[in-house]
Scaffold this active site. Structure first.
Site, short mmCIF file in Angstrom:
data_model
loop_
_atom_site.label_atom_id
_atom_site.label_comp_id
_atom_site.label_asym_id
_atom_site.label_seq_id
_atom_site.Cartn_x
_atom_site.Cartn_y
_atom_site.Cartn_z
N LYS A 286 -2.11 -1.54 -3.83
CA LYS A 286 -2.98 -0.37 -3.77
C LYS A 286 -2.14 0.90 -3.83
O LYS A 286 -1.17 0.98 -3.08
CB LYS A 286 -3.77 -0.41 -2.46
CG LYS A 286 -4.65 0.77 -2.23
CD LYS A 286 -5.30 0.67 -0.89
CE LYS A 286 -6.11 1.91 -0.65
NZ LYS A 286 -6.68 1.96 0.67
N LYS B 201 0.86 -1.18 0.00
CA LYS B 201 0.00 0.00 0.00
C LYS B 201 0.89 1.23 0.00
O LYS B 201 1.69 1.43 0.92
CB LYS B 201 -0.91 -0.01 1.22
CG LYS B 201 -1.81 1.22 1.28
CD LYS B 201 -2.81 1.15 2.41
CE LYS B 201 -3.69 2.38 2.43
NZ LYS B 201 -4.68 2.34 3.51
C1 PBG Z 1 -7.41 3.65 5.40
C2 PBG Z 1 -7.81 3.35 4.01
C3 PBG Z 1 -7.63 4.23 2.93
C4 PBG Z 1 -8.22 3.63 1.82
C5 PBG Z 1 -8.73 2.38 2.22
N1 PBG Z 1 -8.44 2.22 3.58
C6 PBG Z 1 -7.05 5.59 2.89
C7 PBG Z 1 -5.76 5.88 3.48
O1 PBG Z 1 -4.89 5.01 3.66
O2 PBG Z 1 -5.57 7.05 3.83
C8 PBG Z 1 -8.28 4.27 0.46
C9 PBG Z 1 -9.29 3.77 -0.50
C10 PBG Z 1 -9.54 4.64 -1.67
O3 PBG Z 1 -8.89 5.69 -1.89
O4 PBG Z 1 -10.44 4.28 -2.45
N2 PBG Z 1 -6.96 2.69 6.22
#
Ligand code: PBG
Length: 324
Positions: A247, A194
């Site tokens: 991601k 991520k």
């Molecule tokens: C937070 C989380 C995020 C997303 C999913 N879980 C945002 C972040 O890490 O700030 C992002 C999903 C998206 O942008 O569609 N734990």
């Protein structure tokens, strides 16, 4: 010229015959944003067509999705500010509306797959995925909080636990907590690679979950790094993850491809909010054709190596797929 590749493209039947990648609605997971109580549906400005919904409205969305072949969902709670604190205690509250919603959804739609989000940010007054002390995100102090959160979610009935926090060791920690409590069949889809990405902007707006101070760069990965994703993948595999996720998706197709080559676990890609927003905006302006560009985007993620795609396009793709 003896070799003429165009012969394999000469009509639709032959093109179908040699098609290498097939994407079906069953490969998709549809993210849904849940509101507490009976608050009316709220549009999210930067995610046109996506709403924050109370449980009743969400049930309608689930029903409409099932009707077009999409039966897997990842749920995110829009937690009111008043419930947030430093240790995310609301995430395990007995009357937590997120956990209650899962119990009810499972009763109403026993056949669906529900995936959770494990991270502190929706419940944290600091807006970080981990526990904050003097501006530092403390890894090992965060693990028990995530473990409790995951256990509460498994108890509520989630099929797949989705740790999105990027703390070290959390997959193994959560696996142990689940197993000790006899949730041996509850799966873990790890947000393995991520990245600290600008493409989460609309999501943070949807949940009001942006960090109050600093950024997420001490836990989310540097967009410049690919080999580091392999370290994360090896650890998650060893710690018992059932799926590895990359991601965001579009700018990270090389990472998806690399993980697919190096792991025998199913690979998931999160087609994140900013990616949805980009395509939607261009289509609204009439610059791109939604019904062609959207399935092309999702198919390309499958071709790159994703077995599973989390996407805000899921229901629309299901609708289009039915017309094929
Ligand atoms: C937070 C989380 C995020 C997303 C999913 N879980 C945002 C972040 O890490 O700030 C992002 C999903 C998206 O942008 O569609 N734990």
């Amino acid at each position: 010229m003896r070799a003429r590749p165009r012969r394999n493209r000469k009509n639709q039947l032959i093109r179908n015959m040699v098609e290498e990648t097939v994407l079906r609605p069953t490969n998709l997971i549809y993210p849904l944003f849940l509101l507490e109580g009976d608050i009316a549906k709220q549009p999210i400005e930067s995610l046109p067509g996506i709403f924050r919904m109370n449980l009743n409205d969400l049930c309608v969305e689930v029903e409409n999705s099932i009707a077009v072949g999409v039966s897997s969902f990842v749920l995110f709670p829009a937690v009111p500010e008043k419930y947030k604190d430093k240790t995310a205690t609301y995430s395990v509250h007995a009357d937590n509306f997120y956990l209650e919603a899962v119990r009810q959804l499972k009763q109403r739609f026993p056949q669906i797959v529900l995936m959770s989000d494990v991270a502190m940010d929706p419940y944290s007054s600091d807006g970080h995925d981990g526990y904050v002390e003097n501006g530092e995100i403390l890894n090992d102090r965060t693990l028990p909080i995530l473990g409790d959160m995951a256990l509460a979610q498994a108890q509520a009935g989630f099929d797949i636990i989705g740790p999105s926090d990027m703390m070290d060791g959390r997959v193994g920690y959560i696996r142990d907590v689940l197993d000790e409590n006899n949730f041996v069949n509850t799966s873990i889809m790890s947000y393995t690679a991520k990245y600290a990405s600008a493409f989460y902007g609309p999501f943070r707006q949807a949940l009001d979950s942006a960090p109050k101070a600093g950024d997420k760069k001490t836990y989310q990965m540097n967009p410049a790094n690919k080999r580091e994703a392999l370290i994360e993948a090896r650890l998650d595999e060893a710690e018992g993850a059932d799926f590895l996720m990359v991601k965001p998706a579009l700018c990270y197709m090389d990472v998806i491809h690399t993980l697919k080559e190096h792991s025998d676990l199913p690979i998931a890609a999160y087609n994140v909010s900013g990616e949805y927003a980009m395509l939607k905006a261009a289509c609204e302006k009439g610059w791109l054709d939604y019904e062609v560009a959207m399935p092309e985007m999702l198919l390309s993620l499958k071709r790159a190596g994703s077995d599973v795609i989390l996407t805000y396009f899921a229901k629309d793709f299901g609708q289009l797929y039915q017309q094929l």
